[in-house]
Design a protein around this motif. Structure first.
Motif, PDB file in Angstrom:
ATOM      1  N   GLY A 120       0.798  -1.217   0.000  1.00  0.00           N
ATOM      2  CA  GLY A 120       0.000   0.000   0.000  1.00  0.00           C
ATOM      3  C   GLY A 120       0.829   1.264   0.000  1.00  0.00           C
ATOM      4  O   GLY A 120       0.389   2.310  -0.498  1.00  0.00           O
ATOM      5  N   LEU A 121       2.049   1.180   0.541  1.00  0.00           N
ATOM      6  CA  LEU A 121       2.893   2.369   0.658  1.00  0.00           C
ATOM      7  C   LEU A 121       3.194   2.990  -0.698  1.00  0.00           C
ATOM      8  O   LEU A 121       3.202   4.219  -0.839  1.00  0.00           O
ATOM      9  CB  LEU A 121       4.199   2.007   1.373  1.00  0.00           C
ATOM     10  N   GLU A 122       3.439   2.170  -1.702  1.00  0.00           N
ATOM     11  CA  GLU A 122       3.743   2.703  -3.033  1.00  0.00           C
ATOM     12  C   GLU A 122       2.579   3.543  -3.556  1.00  0.00           C
ATOM     13  O   GLU A 122       2.778   4.591  -4.172  1.00  0.00           O
ATOM     14  CB  GLU A 122       4.058   1.566  -4.002  1.00  0.00           C
ATOM     15  N   LEU A 123       1.361   3.096  -3.303  1.00  0.00           N
ATOM     16  CA  LEU A 123       0.180   3.855  -3.722  1.00  0.00           C
ATOM     17  C   LEU A 123       0.050   5.146  -2.918  1.00  0.00           C
ATOM     18  O   LEU A 123      -0.311   6.192  -3.461  1.00  0.00           O
ATOM     19  CB  LEU A 123      -1.077   3.001  -3.550  1.00  0.00           C
ATOM     20  N   VAL A 124       0.344   5.070  -1.635  1.00  0.00           N
ATOM     21  CA  VAL A 124       0.276   6.268  -0.787  1.00  0.00           C
ATOM     22  C   VAL A 124       1.241   7.334  -1.294  1.00  0.00           C
ATOM     23  O   VAL A 124       0.883   8.509  -1.440  1.00  0.00           O
ATOM     24  CB  VAL A 124       0.603   5.908   0.681  1.00  0.00           C
ATOM     25  N   LEU A 125       2.479   6.933  -1.584  1.00  0.00           N
ATOM     26  CA  LEU A 125       3.493   7.897  -2.013  1.00  0.00           C
ATOM     27  C   LEU A 125       3.207   8.461  -3.404  1.00  0.00           C
ATOM     28  O   LEU A 125       3.717   9.527  -3.754  1.00  0.00           O
ATOM     29  CB  LEU A 125       4.872   7.235  -2.002  1.00  0.00           C
ATOM     30  N   ALA A 126       2.390   7.758  -4.181  1.00  0.00           N
ATOM     31  CA  ALA A 126       2.077   8.213  -5.539  1.00  0.00           C
ATOM     32  C   ALA A 126       0.942   9.229  -5.567  1.00  0.00           C
ATOM     33  O   ALA A 126       0.620   9.762  -6.627  1.00  0.00           O
ATOM     34  CB  ALA A 126       1.724   7.023  -6.423  1.00  0.00           C
ATOM     35  N   HIS A 127       0.337   9.501  -4.419  1.00  0.00           N
ATOM     36  CA  HIS A 127      -0.800  10.418  -4.375  1.00  0.00           C
ATOM     37  C   HIS A 127      -0.582  11.502  -3.325  1.00  0.00           C
ATOM     38  O   HIS A 127       0.293  11.394  -2.467  1.00  0.00           O
ATOM     39  CB  HIS A 127      -2.093   9.650  -4.079  1.00  0.00           C
ATOM     40  N   GLU A 128      -1.398  12.532  -3.404  1.00  0.00           N
ATOM     41  CA  GLU A 128      -1.310  13.658  -2.474  1.00  0.00           C
ATOM     42  C   GLU A 128      -2.685  13.954  -1.890  1.00  0.00           C
ATOM     43  O   GLU A 128      -3.710  13.509  -2.409  1.00  0.00           O
ATOM     44  CB  GLU A 128      -0.789  14.913  -3.201  1.00  0.00           C
ATOM     45  N   GLY A 129      -2.685  14.731  -0.816  1.00  0.00           N
ATOM     46  CA  GLY A 129      -3.921  15.267  -0.268  1.00  0.00           C
ATOM     47  C   GLY A 129      -4.939  14.224   0.141  1.00  0.00           C
ATOM     48  O   GLY A 129      -4.617  13.200   0.759  1.00  0.00           O
ATOM     49  N   ALA A 130      -6.199  14.471  -0.236  1.00  0.00           N
ATOM     50  CA  ALA A 130      -7.301  13.609   0.178  1.00  0.00           C
ATOM     51  C   ALA A 130      -7.157  12.196  -0.379  1.00  0.00           C
ATOM     52  O   ALA A 130      -7.515  11.216   0.288  1.00  0.00           O
ATOM     53  CB  ALA A 130      -8.633  14.219  -0.276  1.00  0.00           C
ATOM     54  N   GLU A 131      -6.625  12.092  -1.589  1.00  0.00           N
ATOM     55  CA  GLU A 131      -6.468  10.760  -2.192  1.00  0.00           C
ATOM     56  C   GLU A 131      -5.414   9.951  -1.436  1.00  0.00           C
ATOM     57  O   GLU A 131      -5.578   8.751  -1.223  1.00  0.00           O
ATOM     58  CB  GLU A 131      -6.078  10.902  -3.665  1.00  0.00           C
ATOM     59  N   ARG A 132      -4.347  10.608  -1.007  1.00  0.00           N
ATOM     60  CA  ARG A 132      -3.341   9.918  -0.193  1.00  0.00           C
ATOM     61  C   ARG A 132      -3.956   9.444   1.119  1.00  0.00           C
ATOM     62  O   ARG A 132      -3.743   8.302   1.534  1.00  0.00           O
ATOM     63  CB  ARG A 132      -2.156  10.840   0.089  1.00  0.00           C
ATOM     64  N   ALA A 133      -4.722  10.314   1.760  1.00  0.00           N
ATOM     65  CA  ALA A 133      -5.365   9.951   3.026  1.00  0.00           C
ATOM     66  C   ALA A 133      -6.301   8.761   2.836  1.00  0.00           C
ATOM     67  O   ALA A 133      -6.407   7.889   3.717  1.00  0.00           O
ATOM     68  CB  ALA A 133      -6.131  11.150   3.582  1.00  0.00           C
ATOM     69  N   ALA A 134      -6.973   8.712   1.684  1.00  0.00           N
ATOM     70  CA  ALA A 134      -7.888   7.603   1.410  1.00  0.00           C
ATOM     71  C   ALA A 134      -7.122   6.286   1.289  1.00  0.00           C
ATOM     72  O   ALA A 134      -7.575   5.242   1.784  1.00  0.00           O
ATOM     73  CB  ALA A 134      -8.675   7.883   0.130  1.00  0.00           C
ATOM     74  N   TYR A 135      -5.954   6.324   0.648  1.00  0.00           N
ATOM     75  CA  TYR A 135      -5.149   5.104   0.527  1.00  0.00           C
ATOM     76  C   TYR A 135      -4.602   4.666   1.888  1.00  0.00           C
ATOM     77  O   TYR A 135      -4.519   3.465   2.180  1.00  0.00           O
ATOM     78  CB  TYR A 135      -4.004   5.310  -0.469  1.00  0.00           C
ATOM     79  N   VAL A 136      -4.226   5.630   2.718  1.00  0.00           N
ATOM     80  CA  VAL A 136      -3.768   5.293   4.073  1.00  0.00           C
ATOM     81  C   VAL A 136      -4.878   4.579   4.834  1.00  0.00           C
ATOM     82  O   VAL A 136      -4.648   3.566   5.511  1.00  0.00           O
ATOM     83  CB  VAL A 136      -3.321   6.562   4.834  1.00  0.00           C
ATOM     84  N   GLN A 137      -6.091   5.094   4.715  1.00  0.00           N
ATOM     85  CA  GLN A 137      -7.223   4.469   5.401  1.00  0.00           C
ATOM     86  C   GLN A 137      -7.488   3.069   4.862  1.00  0.00           C
ATOM     87  O   GLN A 137      -7.854   2.161   5.623  1.00  0.00           O
ATOM     88  CB  GLN A 137      -8.478   5.337   5.249  1.00  0.00           C
ATOM     89  N   GLU A 138      -7.289   2.876   3.567  1.00  0.00           N
ATOM     90  CA  GLU A 138      -7.473   1.539   2.984  1.00  0.00           C
ATOM     91  C   GLU A 138      -6.492   0.541   3.605  1.00  0.00           C
ATOM     92  O   GLU A 138      -6.851  -0.603   3.899  1.00  0.00           O
ATOM     93  CB  GLU A 138      -7.276   1.592   1.463  1.00  0.00           C
TER      94      GLU A 138
END
Length: 212
Positions: free
Chosen positions: A174-192
């Motif tokens: 999941g970390l790779e997806l988190v680092l590839a996004h910013e803002g609300a979308e990053r927060a959404a991946y963290v929650q996933e």
């Protein structure tokens, strides 16, 4: 010249040298993140730092030396992070809170130092960094095993080890997806990531957490 002045000059030179090293490492981190380790060059790093290649070579003979020094510093800081994130959990702590706290601390480190992911997972990083990554992975698994052991008292050692590997694997994926996004979308991946870990661990942990 006084004895005090004689002593202060080497200190000033040392302080200037340390500032220059920090400047070069910061520039290397930026270049490694932008181009990847393989495509990075000492000329690009010197340009990013605003110095001549000759100045860079006074401190580091090549980009491998820069990567190793940067990796060593980041591994040390990462060890401090997981020391804080993987502390024993109070029985009254809800599983969601325990997982959320640990994930947030790891995510904070990786978003603050994105070069850590670039170096540790790059295809052509120096062997010493690859070895440091393997050691860090093994240590992290061991720390997670220790944490899970108290939460899964009925599980055998092999089951605890397998669960620890899965937890770390889920986070890294999941970390790779988190680092590839910013803002609300990053927060959404963290929650996933948190949700996946909660759903995975909930039936394994049972009522070991969330009860005072």
């Amino acid at each position: 010249m006084s004895e005090t002045s004689d002593k202060e000059q080497p200190r000033r030179r040392q302080a200037r040298g340390e500032r220059r090293i920090a400047q070069l490492l910061q520039a290397a981190a930026q270049v490694f993140c932008t181009t990847g380790y393989t495509a990075a060059s000492t000329n690009a790093i010197a340009r990013e730092a605003g110095v001549s290649p000759g100045t860079l070579y006074q401190f580091f003979p090549n980009k491998e030396a820069l990567a190793i020094e940067l990796g060593d510093r980041l591994v040390h800081e990462m060890q401090e992070t997981y020391g804080e994130a993987l502390t024993p959990v109070e029985p009254a702590t809800p599983l969601e809170e325990a997982i959320g706290t640990a994930v947030d601390r790891f995510i904070a480190f990786n978003t603050e130092h994105p070069v850590f992911f670039a170096l540790m997972h790059g295809p052509d990083v120096p062997g010493r960094i690859a070895e440091a990554h393997d050691q860090l992975h093994a240590t992290l698994v061991g720390r997670i095993e220790g944490l899970l052991g108290s939460l899964m008292p009925g599980a055998g050692p092999a089951d605890v080890t397998r669960t620890a590997h899965v937890c770390l694997g889920v986070y890294k994926a999941g970390l790779e997806l988190v680092l590839a996004h910013e803002g609300a979308e990053r927060a959404a991946y963290v929650q996933e990531i948190k949700d996946v870990l909660i759903r995975y661990l909930e039936p394994l942990v049972g009522d070991q957490l969330g009860h005072g």
